[in-house]
Write a protein that holds these residues in place. Structure first.
Motif, mmCIF file in Angstrom:
data_model
loop_
_atom_site.group_PDB
_atom_site.id
_atom_site.type_symbol
_atom_site.label_atom_id
_atom_site.label_comp_id
_atom_site.label_asym_id
_atom_site.label_seq_id
_atom_site.Cartn_x
_atom_site.Cartn_y
_atom_site.Cartn_z
ATOM 1 N N PHE A 200 21.955 26.675 45.900
ATOM 2 C CA PHE A 200 22.603 25.364 45.902
ATOM 3 C C PHE A 200 24.099 25.615 45.785
ATOM 4 O O PHE A 200 24.545 26.216 44.804
ATOM 5 C CB PHE A 200 22.159 24.549 44.682
ATOM 6 N N SER A 201 24.879 25.190 46.761
ATOM 7 C CA SER A 201 26.322 25.369 46.629
ATOM 8 C C SER A 201 27.038 24.027 46.753
ATOM 9 O O SER A 201 26.935 23.343 47.757
ATOM 10 C CB SER A 201 26.851 26.398 47.625
ATOM 11 N N LEU A 202 27.728 23.675 45.672
ATOM 12 C CA LEU A 202 28.429 22.394 45.590
ATOM 13 C C LEU A 202 29.823 22.533 46.181
ATOM 14 O O LEU A 202 30.313 23.643 46.390
ATOM 15 C CB LEU A 202 28.545 21.947 44.129
ATOM 16 N N GLY A 203 30.442 21.402 46.437
ATOM 17 C CA GLY A 203 31.788 21.425 46.978
ATOM 18 C C GLY A 203 32.612 20.248 46.494
ATOM 19 O O GLY A 203 32.122 19.416 45.712
ATOM 20 N N ARG A 204 33.840 20.190 46.969
ATOM 21 C CA ARG A 204 34.806 19.172 46.518
ATOM 22 C C ARG A 204 34.261 17.754 46.636
ATOM 23 O O ARG A 204 34.658 16.877 45.878
ATOM 24 C CB ARG A 204 36.089 19.322 47.345
ATOM 25 N N LYS B 31 24.606 21.467 35.041
ATOM 26 C CA LYS B 31 23.589 20.419 34.881
ATOM 27 C C LYS B 31 22.374 20.730 35.766
ATOM 28 O O LYS B 31 21.233 20.661 35.327
ATOM 29 C CB LYS B 31 24.195 19.063 35.262
ATOM 30 N N LEU B 32 22.670 21.106 36.998
ATOM 31 C CA LEU B 32 21.613 21.478 37.952
ATOM 32 C C LEU B 32 20.826 22.686 37.432
ATOM 33 O O LEU B 32 19.590 22.700 37.416
ATOM 34 C CB LEU B 32 22.276 21.795 39.296
ATOM 35 N N ASP B 33 21.568 23.694 36.982
ATOM 36 C CA ASP B 33 20.974 24.910 36.427
ATOM 37 C C ASP B 33 20.048 24.598 35.265
ATOM 38 O O ASP B 33 18.900 25.045 35.222
ATOM 39 C CB ASP B 33 22.100 25.811 35.872
ATOM 40 N N THR B 34 20.566 23.855 34.307
ATOM 41 C CA THR B 34 19.805 23.569 33.093
ATOM 42 C C THR B 34 18.500 22.867 33.435
ATOM 43 O O THR B 34 17.437 23.231 32.937
ATOM 44 C CB THR B 34 20.643 22.699 32.133
ATOM 45 N N ALA B 35 18.582 21.888 34.326
ATOM 46 C CA ALA B 35 17.393 21.121 34.670
ATOM 47 C C ALA B 35 16.386 21.990 35.420
ATOM 48 O O ALA B 35 15.200 22.010 35.097
ATOM 49 C CB ALA B 35 17.786 19.910 35.504
ATOM 50 N N LEU B 36 16.855 22.729 36.412
ATOM 51 C CA LEU B 36 15.907 23.479 37.249
ATOM 52 C C LEU B 36 15.376 24.721 36.538
ATOM 53 O O LEU B 36 14.247 25.139 36.760
ATOM 54 C CB LEU B 36 16.548 23.837 38.590
ATOM 55 N N LEU B 37 16.187 25.302 35.666
ATOM 56 C CA LEU B 37 15.713 26.477 34.932
ATOM 57 C C LEU B 37 14.795 26.083 33.773
ATOM 58 O O LEU B 37 14.151 26.943 33.170
ATOM 59 C CB LEU B 37 16.898 27.312 34.422
ATOM 60 N N SER B 38 14.726 24.794 33.480
ATOM 61 C CA SER B 38 13.787 24.358 32.440
ATOM 62 C C SER B 38 12.371 24.239 33.016
ATOM 63 O O SER B 38 11.410 24.102 32.276
ATOM 64 C CB SER B 38 14.230 23.028 31.832
ATOM 65 N N LEU B 39 12.254 24.301 34.339
ATOM 66 C CA LEU B 39 10.921 24.333 34.949
ATOM 67 C C LEU B 39 10.271 25.671 34.605
ATOM 68 O O LEU B 39 10.954 26.692 34.499
ATOM 69 C CB LEU B 39 11.013 24.193 36.474
ATOM 70 N N GLU B 40 8.964 25.653 34.460
ATOM 71 C CA GLU B 40 8.240 26.887 34.176
ATOM 72 C C GLU B 40 8.486 27.915 35.284
ATOM 73 O O GLU B 40 8.552 27.541 36.459
ATOM 74 C CB GLU B 40 6.741 26.575 34.193
#
Ligand SMILES: *Cc1c(COP(=O)(O)O)cnc(C)c1O
Length: 405
Positions: A356-360, A276-285
Protein backbone atom coordinates in the motif's frame (compact mmCIF):
# COMPACT_ATOMS: atom_id res chain seq x y z
CA UNK A 1 -17.44 11.75 -0.33
CA UNK A 2 -15.25 8.92 -1.53
CA UNK A 3 -14.47 8.81 -5.22
CA UNK A 4 -13.62 5.47 -6.83
CA UNK A 5 -11.28 3.90 -7.62
CA UNK A 6 -9.00 4.87 -4.74
CA UNK A 7 -5.31 5.10 -5.65
CA UNK A 8 -2.90 3.55 -3.13
CA UNK A 9 -0.13 2.66 -5.56
CA UNK A 10 1.92 5.86 -5.41
CA UNK A 11 5.21 3.93 -5.42
CA UNK A 12 4.41 2.86 -9.00
CA UNK A 13 3.67 6.41 -10.09
CA UNK A 14 2.06 9.50 -8.60
CA UNK A 15 -0.66 11.66 -10.06
CA UNK A 16 0.66 15.04 -11.18
CA UNK A 17 0.19 17.91 -8.81
CA UNK A 18 -2.08 20.44 -10.60
CA UNK A 19 0.45 23.17 -9.76
CA UNK A 20 3.02 21.22 -11.78
CA UNK A 21 0.77 20.99 -14.81
CA UNK A 22 0.02 24.73 -14.60
CA UNK A 23 3.75 25.47 -14.71
CA UNK A 24 4.25 23.20 -17.73
CA UNK A 25 1.44 24.28 -20.06
CA UNK A 26 3.04 27.52 -21.34
CA UNK A 27 6.10 25.54 -22.42
CA UNK A 28 4.02 23.40 -24.76
CA UNK A 29 2.14 26.32 -26.32
CA UNK A 30 3.84 29.74 -26.23
CA UNK A 31 7.41 28.99 -25.17
CA UNK A 32 8.02 25.90 -27.24
CA UNK A 33 11.61 26.70 -28.23
CA UNK A 34 14.56 24.35 -28.28
CA UNK A 35 16.76 25.11 -25.26
CA UNK A 36 19.80 24.60 -27.47
CA UNK A 37 18.76 27.32 -29.96
CA UNK A 38 21.22 30.03 -29.07
CA UNK A 39 20.24 32.71 -31.56
CA UNK A 40 16.62 33.75 -30.91
CA UNK A 41 14.21 34.48 -28.05
CA UNK A 42 12.40 31.14 -28.38
CA UNK A 43 15.61 29.34 -27.52
CA UNK A 44 16.57 31.81 -24.79
CA UNK A 45 13.19 31.45 -23.06
CA UNK A 46 13.44 27.69 -23.12
CA UNK A 47 16.98 27.80 -21.80
CA UNK A 48 16.00 30.17 -18.99
CA UNK A 49 13.20 27.81 -18.01
CA UNK A 50 15.58 24.85 -17.95
CA UNK A 51 18.07 26.85 -15.87
CA UNK A 52 15.39 27.70 -13.34
CA UNK A 53 14.29 24.06 -13.12
CA UNK A 54 17.89 22.97 -12.66
CA UNK A 55 18.12 25.32 -9.67
CA UNK A 56 14.89 24.01 -8.15
CA UNK A 57 16.04 20.40 -8.56
CA UNK A 58 19.57 21.10 -7.28
CA UNK A 59 18.16 22.80 -4.18
CA UNK A 60 16.13 19.73 -3.23
CA UNK A 61 19.24 17.55 -2.94
CA UNK A 62 21.76 20.31 -2.08
CA UNK A 63 23.95 20.17 -5.16
CA UNK A 64 24.85 22.75 -7.83
CA UNK A 65 22.96 23.21 -11.09
CA UNK A 66 25.88 21.96 -13.14
CA UNK A 67 25.73 18.61 -11.40
CA UNK A 68 22.25 17.83 -12.76
CA UNK A 69 22.11 15.78 -16.00
CA UNK A 70 18.59 15.49 -17.40
CA UNK A 71 17.44 12.04 -18.48
CA UNK A 72 14.19 10.37 -19.52
CA UNK A 73 13.72 8.91 -16.03
CA UNK A 74 15.33 6.75 -13.40
CA UNK A 75 15.81 3.74 -15.65
CA UNK A 76 18.00 5.83 -17.92
CA UNK A 77 19.73 7.42 -14.91
CA UNK A 78 20.55 3.96 -13.50
CA UNK A 79 21.92 2.83 -16.87
CA UNK A 80 23.92 6.01 -17.47
CA UNK A 81 25.46 5.96 -14.00
CA UNK A 82 26.47 2.30 -13.92
CA UNK A 83 27.49 1.82 -17.57
CA UNK A 84 28.98 5.31 -17.68
CA UNK A 85 31.19 4.67 -14.64
CA UNK A 86 32.13 1.21 -15.90
CA UNK A 87 33.35 2.73 -19.18
CA UNK A 88 34.97 5.83 -17.69
CA UNK A 89 36.86 4.05 -14.89
CA UNK A 90 37.79 0.90 -16.83
CA UNK A 91 41.47 1.51 -16.23
CA UNK A 92 41.01 1.51 -12.45
CA UNK A 93 38.99 -1.69 -12.24
CA UNK A 94 35.99 -3.74 -13.30
CA UNK A 95 34.33 -4.57 -10.00
CA UNK A 96 30.89 -3.24 -9.01
CA UNK A 97 28.99 -3.99 -5.81
CA UNK A 98 25.22 -3.91 -5.62
CA UNK A 99 22.38 -5.55 -3.66
CA UNK A 100 19.90 -8.30 -4.55
CA UNK A 101 16.91 -6.06 -3.71
CA UNK A 102 17.79 -3.28 -6.17
CA UNK A 103 15.37 -2.25 -8.92
CA UNK A 104 15.59 -4.22 -12.18
CA UNK A 105 17.01 -1.15 -13.90
CA UNK A 106 20.10 -1.57 -11.71
CA UNK A 107 20.23 -5.38 -11.58
CA UNK A 108 19.74 -5.89 -15.31
CA UNK A 109 22.31 -3.19 -16.10
CA UNK A 110 24.79 -5.06 -13.90
CA UNK A 111 23.90 -8.35 -15.61
CA UNK A 112 24.55 -6.68 -18.97
CA UNK A 113 27.98 -5.50 -17.83
CA UNK A 114 28.79 -8.95 -16.47
CA UNK A 115 28.52 -10.25 -20.01
CA UNK A 116 31.02 -7.59 -21.08
CA UNK A 117 33.55 -8.65 -18.45
CA UNK A 118 32.50 -6.81 -15.32
CA UNK A 119 32.73 -8.53 -11.98
CA UNK A 120 29.61 -7.92 -9.93
CA UNK A 121 29.06 -8.69 -6.26
CA UNK A 122 25.42 -8.96 -5.22
CA UNK A 123 25.10 -8.38 -1.48
CA UNK A 124 22.25 -10.14 0.29
CA UNK A 125 19.92 -8.60 2.86
CA UNK A 126 18.47 -9.66 6.22
CA UNK A 127 14.77 -10.30 6.90
CA UNK A 128 14.05 -6.54 7.03
CA UNK A 129 15.91 -5.72 3.83
CA UNK A 130 19.05 -4.30 5.50
CA UNK A 131 22.53 -4.94 4.16
CA UNK A 132 25.41 -5.91 6.45
CA UNK A 133 27.90 -3.03 6.46
CA UNK A 134 30.80 -5.31 7.37
CA UNK A 135 29.99 -7.51 4.43
CA UNK A 136 30.02 -4.44 2.21
CA UNK A 137 33.39 -3.33 3.56
CA UNK A 138 34.87 -6.80 3.07
CA UNK A 139 33.56 -7.00 -0.48
CA UNK A 140 35.41 -3.88 -1.65
CA UNK A 141 38.72 -4.61 -3.38
CA UNK A 142 41.25 -2.41 -5.17
CA UNK A 143 39.39 -3.23 -8.39
CA UNK A 144 36.07 -1.88 -7.04
CA UNK A 145 35.02 1.22 -8.96
CA UNK A 146 31.40 1.55 -7.90
CA UNK A 147 29.00 0.68 -5.10
CA UNK A 148 25.38 0.90 -6.30
CA UNK A 149 22.85 0.82 -3.46
CA UNK A 150 19.40 2.36 -3.52
CA UNK A 151 18.36 5.03 -1.02
CA UNK A 152 15.07 3.31 -0.19
CA UNK A 153 13.49 0.15 -1.52
CA UNK A 154 10.47 0.42 -3.79
CA UNK A 155 8.68 -2.70 -2.54
CA UNK A 156 9.16 -2.71 1.22
CA UNK A 157 10.36 0.87 1.85
CA UNK A 158 13.51 -0.05 3.79
CA UNK A 159 15.86 2.96 3.90
CA UNK A 160 19.56 2.12 3.63
CA UNK A 161 22.10 4.01 5.80
CA UNK A 162 23.52 5.85 2.80
CA UNK A 163 25.84 8.12 4.80
CA UNK A 164 27.52 5.12 6.45
CA UNK A 165 27.64 3.27 3.14
CA UNK A 166 29.33 6.30 1.57
CA UNK A 167 31.96 6.44 4.32
CA UNK A 168 32.85 2.79 3.82
CA UNK A 169 32.85 3.14 0.04
CA UNK A 170 35.09 6.22 0.04
CA UNK A 171 37.51 4.83 2.60
CA UNK A 172 38.30 2.14 0.05
CA UNK A 173 38.48 4.56 -2.88
CA UNK A 174 35.30 3.61 -4.75
CA UNK A 175 32.37 5.80 -5.84
CA UNK A 176 28.83 5.61 -4.50
CA UNK A 177 25.80 5.61 -6.80
CA UNK A 178 22.33 5.57 -5.29
CA UNK A 179 18.97 5.08 -7.00
CA UNK A 180 16.92 7.54 -4.94
CA UNK A 181 13.75 7.27 -6.99
CA UNK A 182 11.55 6.35 -4.03
CA UNK A 183 13.21 8.68 -1.55
CA UNK A 184 13.62 11.92 -3.49
CA UNK A 185 11.01 14.46 -2.46
CA UNK A 186 9.71 12.16 0.28
CA UNK A 187 12.54 12.24 2.82
CA UNK A 188 15.49 14.59 3.19
CA UNK A 189 18.37 13.92 0.82
CA UNK A 190 21.54 15.98 0.89
CA UNK A 191 24.31 14.76 -1.39
CA UNK A 192 26.94 16.58 0.68
CA UNK A 193 25.74 15.33 4.06
CA UNK A 194 25.16 11.83 2.68
CA UNK A 195 28.38 11.62 0.62
CA UNK A 196 26.67 10.60 -2.62
CA UNK A 197 28.69 10.70 -5.86
CA UNK A 198 25.93 9.86 -8.34
CA UNK A 199 22.18 9.69 -7.85
CA UNK A 200 19.26 8.87 -10.13
CA UNK A 201 15.69 10.06 -9.57
CA UNK A 202 12.56 10.66 -11.59
CA UNK A 203 9.72 13.20 -11.73
CA UNK A 204 6.75 10.85 -12.02
CA UNK A 205 7.23 9.39 -8.54
CA UNK A 206 7.10 12.85 -6.95
CA UNK A 207 3.97 14.36 -8.51
CA UNK A 208 5.74 15.46 -11.68
CA UNK A 209 5.34 14.31 -15.29
CA UNK A 210 6.39 10.94 -16.71
CA UNK A 211 9.39 10.60 -18.99
CA UNK A 212 11.78 13.01 -17.26
CA UNK A 213 14.39 12.42 -14.59
CA UNK A 214 17.85 13.44 -13.53
CA UNK A 215 21.22 11.98 -12.76
CA UNK A 216 23.25 13.90 -10.21
CA UNK A 217 26.97 13.63 -11.01
CA UNK A 218 29.39 15.09 -8.44
CA UNK A 219 31.75 17.74 -9.78
CA UNK A 220 33.96 18.36 -6.74
CA UNK A 221 35.67 16.12 -4.15
CA UNK A 222 36.01 14.13 -6.32
CA UNK A 223 35.15 15.27 -9.82
CA UNK A 224 33.15 12.38 -11.30
CA UNK A 225 32.53 11.74 -14.95
CA UNK A 226 30.45 9.21 -16.83
CA UNK A 227 30.89 8.11 -20.42
CA UNK A 228 27.85 9.08 -22.51
CA UNK A 229 25.66 6.14 -23.45
CA UNK A 230 23.99 8.00 -26.29
CA UNK A 231 25.95 9.84 -28.94
CA UNK A 232 24.73 13.05 -30.50
CA UNK A 233 24.70 16.80 -30.03
CA UNK A 234 26.69 16.81 -26.80
CA UNK A 235 23.96 18.22 -24.56
CA UNK A 236 24.24 18.04 -20.77
CA UNK A 237 28.00 18.59 -20.70
CA UNK A 238 28.48 15.79 -23.19
CA UNK A 239 27.04 13.15 -20.88
CA UNK A 240 23.56 12.91 -22.39
CA UNK A 241 22.72 14.03 -25.89
CA UNK A 242 19.22 14.82 -27.12
CA UNK A 243 16.93 17.85 -27.25
CA UNK A 244 15.78 18.64 -23.73
CA UNK A 245 12.18 17.89 -22.76
CA UNK A 246 11.57 21.51 -21.73
CA UNK A 247 7.96 21.25 -20.46
CA UNK A 248 8.82 18.04 -18.62
CA UNK A 249 11.88 19.64 -17.06
CA UNK A 250 9.86 22.70 -16.01
CA UNK A 251 7.36 20.34 -14.36
CA UNK A 252 10.13 18.37 -12.66
CA UNK A 253 11.55 21.65 -11.30
CA UNK A 254 8.17 22.72 -9.97
CA UNK A 255 7.62 19.28 -8.42
CA UNK A 256 10.97 19.60 -6.60
CA UNK A 257 10.13 23.10 -5.38
CA UNK A 258 6.79 21.90 -3.98
CA UNK A 259 8.46 18.85 -2.41
CA UNK A 260 11.07 21.08 -0.79
CA UNK A 261 8.32 23.17 0.84
CA UNK A 262 5.85 20.43 1.70
CA UNK A 263 7.90 17.24 2.20
CA UNK A 264 7.97 17.43 5.99
CA UNK A 265 4.25 18.11 6.35
CA UNK A 266 3.38 15.41 3.80
CA UNK A 267 5.63 12.88 5.53
CA UNK A 268 4.13 13.63 8.93
CA UNK A 269 0.54 13.35 7.73
CA UNK A 270 1.14 10.28 5.56
CA UNK A 271 3.15 8.37 8.15
CA UNK A 272 0.22 8.81 10.57
CA UNK A 273 -2.21 7.47 7.97
CA UNK A 274 0.20 4.67 7.10
CA UNK A 275 0.54 3.76 10.77
CA UNK A 276 -3.23 3.65 11.10
CA UNK A 277 -3.38 1.27 8.14
CA UNK A 278 -0.52 -0.79 9.58
CA UNK A 279 -2.02 -1.06 13.03
CA UNK A 280 -5.40 -2.17 11.73
CA UNK A 281 -4.14 -4.68 9.18
CA UNK A 282 -1.41 -6.11 11.39
CA UNK A 283 -4.00 -6.74 14.09
CA UNK A 284 -5.49 -9.40 11.79
CA UNK A 285 -4.38 -12.91 12.66
CA UNK A 286 -1.32 -14.20 10.77
CA UNK A 287 -0.46 -10.93 9.06
CA UNK A 288 3.16 -9.84 8.90
CA UNK A 289 4.97 -6.61 8.13
CA UNK A 290 7.67 -6.77 5.44
CA UNK A 291 10.59 -4.36 5.64
CA UNK A 292 12.30 -2.39 8.38
CA UNK A 293 9.68 -0.85 10.67
CA UNK A 294 12.19 1.62 12.12
CA UNK A 295 13.92 2.74 8.95
CA UNK A 296 11.21 2.93 6.35
CA UNK A 297 9.67 5.37 3.90
CA UNK A 298 6.84 7.27 5.61
CA UNK A 299 4.18 6.68 2.96
CA UNK A 300 4.44 2.95 2.33
CA UNK A 301 3.69 -0.38 3.96
CA UNK A 302 4.01 -3.96 2.73
CA UNK A 303 2.06 -6.67 4.54
CA UNK A 304 1.72 -10.43 4.03
CA UNK A 305 -1.61 -12.04 4.88
CA UNK A 306 -0.74 -15.69 5.39
CA UNK A 307 -3.07 -18.31 3.88
CA UNK A 308 -4.43 -15.75 1.43
CA UNK A 309 -3.18 -15.39 -2.11
CA UNK A 310 -2.23 -11.76 -2.78
CA UNK A 311 -3.47 -11.64 -6.36
CA UNK A 312 -6.78 -13.15 -5.29
CA UNK A 313 -7.01 -10.74 -2.38
CA UNK A 314 -6.36 -7.83 -4.68
CA UNK A 315 -9.04 -9.01 -7.09
CA UNK A 316 -11.56 -8.94 -4.27
CA UNK A 317 -11.34 -5.14 -4.16
CA UNK A 318 -9.26 -3.86 -7.06
CA UNK A 319 -12.26 -2.39 -8.82
CA UNK A 320 -12.31 0.09 -5.94
CA UNK A 321 -8.79 0.23 -4.51
CA UNK A 322 -5.53 0.14 -6.47
CA UNK A 323 -2.56 -1.44 -4.69
CA UNK A 324 0.34 -3.71 -5.72
CA UNK A 325 0.78 -7.38 -4.92
CA UNK A 326 4.02 -9.20 -4.19
CA UNK A 327 3.71 -11.25 -7.33
CA UNK A 328 4.86 -9.87 -10.61
CA UNK A 329 3.06 -11.14 -13.66
CA UNK A 330 5.84 -12.42 -15.86
CA UNK A 331 4.50 -14.04 -19.00
CA UNK A 332 2.13 -16.82 -17.96
CA UNK A 333 3.44 -17.55 -14.50
CA UNK A 334 2.96 -15.66 -11.28
CA UNK A 335 6.45 -15.26 -9.90
CA UNK A 336 6.71 -14.16 -6.29
CA UNK A 337 8.61 -10.89 -5.84
CA UNK A 338 12.40 -11.36 -5.92
CA UNK A 339 12.69 -8.62 -3.30
CA UNK A 340 10.51 -10.48 -0.81
CA UNK A 341 12.35 -13.72 -1.60
CA UNK A 342 15.64 -11.91 -0.91
CA UNK A 343 14.25 -10.97 2.53
CA UNK A 344 13.88 -14.71 3.11
CA UNK A 345 10.12 -14.98 2.76
CA UNK A 346 8.83 -18.35 1.64
CA UNK A 347 6.65 -18.58 -1.44
CA UNK A 348 3.54 -18.64 0.77
CA UNK A 349 4.28 -15.30 2.46
CA UNK A 350 5.72 -13.69 -0.68
CA UNK A 351 2.61 -14.63 -2.65
CA UNK A 352 0.31 -13.28 0.03
CA UNK A 353 1.75 -9.77 0.23
CA UNK A 354 0.29 -6.40 -0.69
CA UNK A 355 2.04 -3.04 -0.98
CA UNK A 356 0.00 0.00 0.00
CA UNK A 357 1.64 3.27 -0.99
CA UNK A 358 0.02 6.55 0.00
CA UNK A 359 0.58 9.91 -1.59
CA UNK A 360 -0.02 13.64 -1.26
CA UNK A 361 -3.64 13.24 -2.31
CA UNK A 362 -4.49 10.28 -0.06
CA UNK A 363 -7.11 10.96 2.61
CA UNK A 364 -8.03 9.42 5.96
CA UNK A 365 -11.42 8.48 4.56
CA UNK A 366 -9.69 6.44 1.84
CA UNK A 367 -7.52 4.70 4.42
CA UNK A 368 -10.53 3.87 6.59
CA UNK A 369 -12.36 2.41 3.61
CA UNK A 370 -9.27 0.38 2.65
CA UNK A 371 -8.95 -1.05 6.15
CA UNK A 372 -12.58 -2.11 6.04
CA UNK A 373 -12.40 -3.67 2.57
CA UNK A 374 -9.09 -5.48 3.03
CA UNK A 375 -10.18 -6.87 6.40
CA UNK A 376 -13.41 -8.12 4.89
CA UNK A 377 -11.64 -9.70 1.90
CA UNK A 378 -9.02 -11.44 4.06
CA UNK A 379 -11.72 -12.96 6.26
CA UNK A 380 -13.78 -14.02 3.27
CA UNK A 381 -10.91 -15.68 1.41
CA UNK A 382 -9.72 -17.45 4.54
CA UNK A 383 -13.21 -18.83 5.15
CA UNK A 384 -12.96 -20.53 1.77
CA UNK A 385 -9.39 -21.72 2.24
CA UNK A 386 -8.68 -25.34 3.18
CA UNK A 387 -5.21 -24.26 4.35
CA UNK A 388 -6.73 -21.78 6.77
CA UNK A 389 -9.07 -24.45 8.08
CA UNK A 390 -6.17 -26.81 8.66
CA UNK A 391 -4.20 -24.05 10.36
CA UNK A 392 -7.15 -23.36 12.67
CA UNK A 393 -7.37 -27.07 13.47
CA UNK A 394 -3.79 -26.88 14.63
CA UNK A 395 -2.27 -28.90 11.82
CA UNK A 396 1.34 -27.97 11.16
CA UNK A 397 1.23 -27.28 7.45
CA UNK A 398 4.99 -27.54 7.08
CA UNK A 399 4.80 -31.27 7.88
CA UNK A 400 2.30 -32.04 5.14
CA UNK A 401 3.43 -33.77 2.01
CA UNK A 402 1.59 -32.35 -0.95
CA UNK A 403 0.60 -34.50 -3.89
CA UNK A 404 2.38 -33.56 -7.08
CA UNK A 405 0.24 -31.61 -9.49
C1 LIG B 1 10.20 3.52 -10.60
C2 LIG B 1 11.60 3.18 -10.30
C3 LIG B 1 12.57 3.21 -11.29
C4 LIG B 1 12.23 3.49 -12.75
O1 LIG B 1 11.94 4.85 -12.94
P1 LIG B 1 11.45 5.37 -14.37
O2 LIG B 1 11.53 6.86 -14.27
O3 LIG B 1 10.04 4.89 -14.48
O4 LIG B 1 12.34 4.82 -15.40
C5 LIG B 1 13.87 2.94 -10.94
N1 LIG B 1 14.21 2.67 -9.68
C6 LIG B 1 13.30 2.63 -8.68
C7 LIG B 1 13.73 2.33 -7.29
C8 LIG B 1 11.96 2.88 -8.96
O5 LIG B 1 11.07 2.83 -7.98
Amino acid sequence: MLKFPIYLDNSATTPMDPRVLDAMVPYYLDHFGNAASRNHPFGWEAEDAVDKAREQIAKLINCTEKEIIFTSGATEGDNLAIKGIYDMYARKGNHIITVTTEHKAVLDTCKHLEKLGAQITYLGVDSEGNIDLNELENAITDKTILVAIMYANNEVGTIHPIKKIAEITHKKGALLFTDATQAAGKISIDVERDGIDLMAFTAHKMYGPKGVGALYVRRKNPRVKVTAQMDGGGHERGMRSGTLNVPGIVGFGKACEIAMNEMDADAERLSKLRDKLDTALLSLEESYLNGNKNSRLPQLTNISFKYVEGEGLMMAFNQNIAVSSGSACTSASLEPSYVLKALGLGDDLAHSSLRFSLGRFSTEEQVDYTIEQVTKAVHKLREMSPLWEMFKEGIDLSTIEWAAH
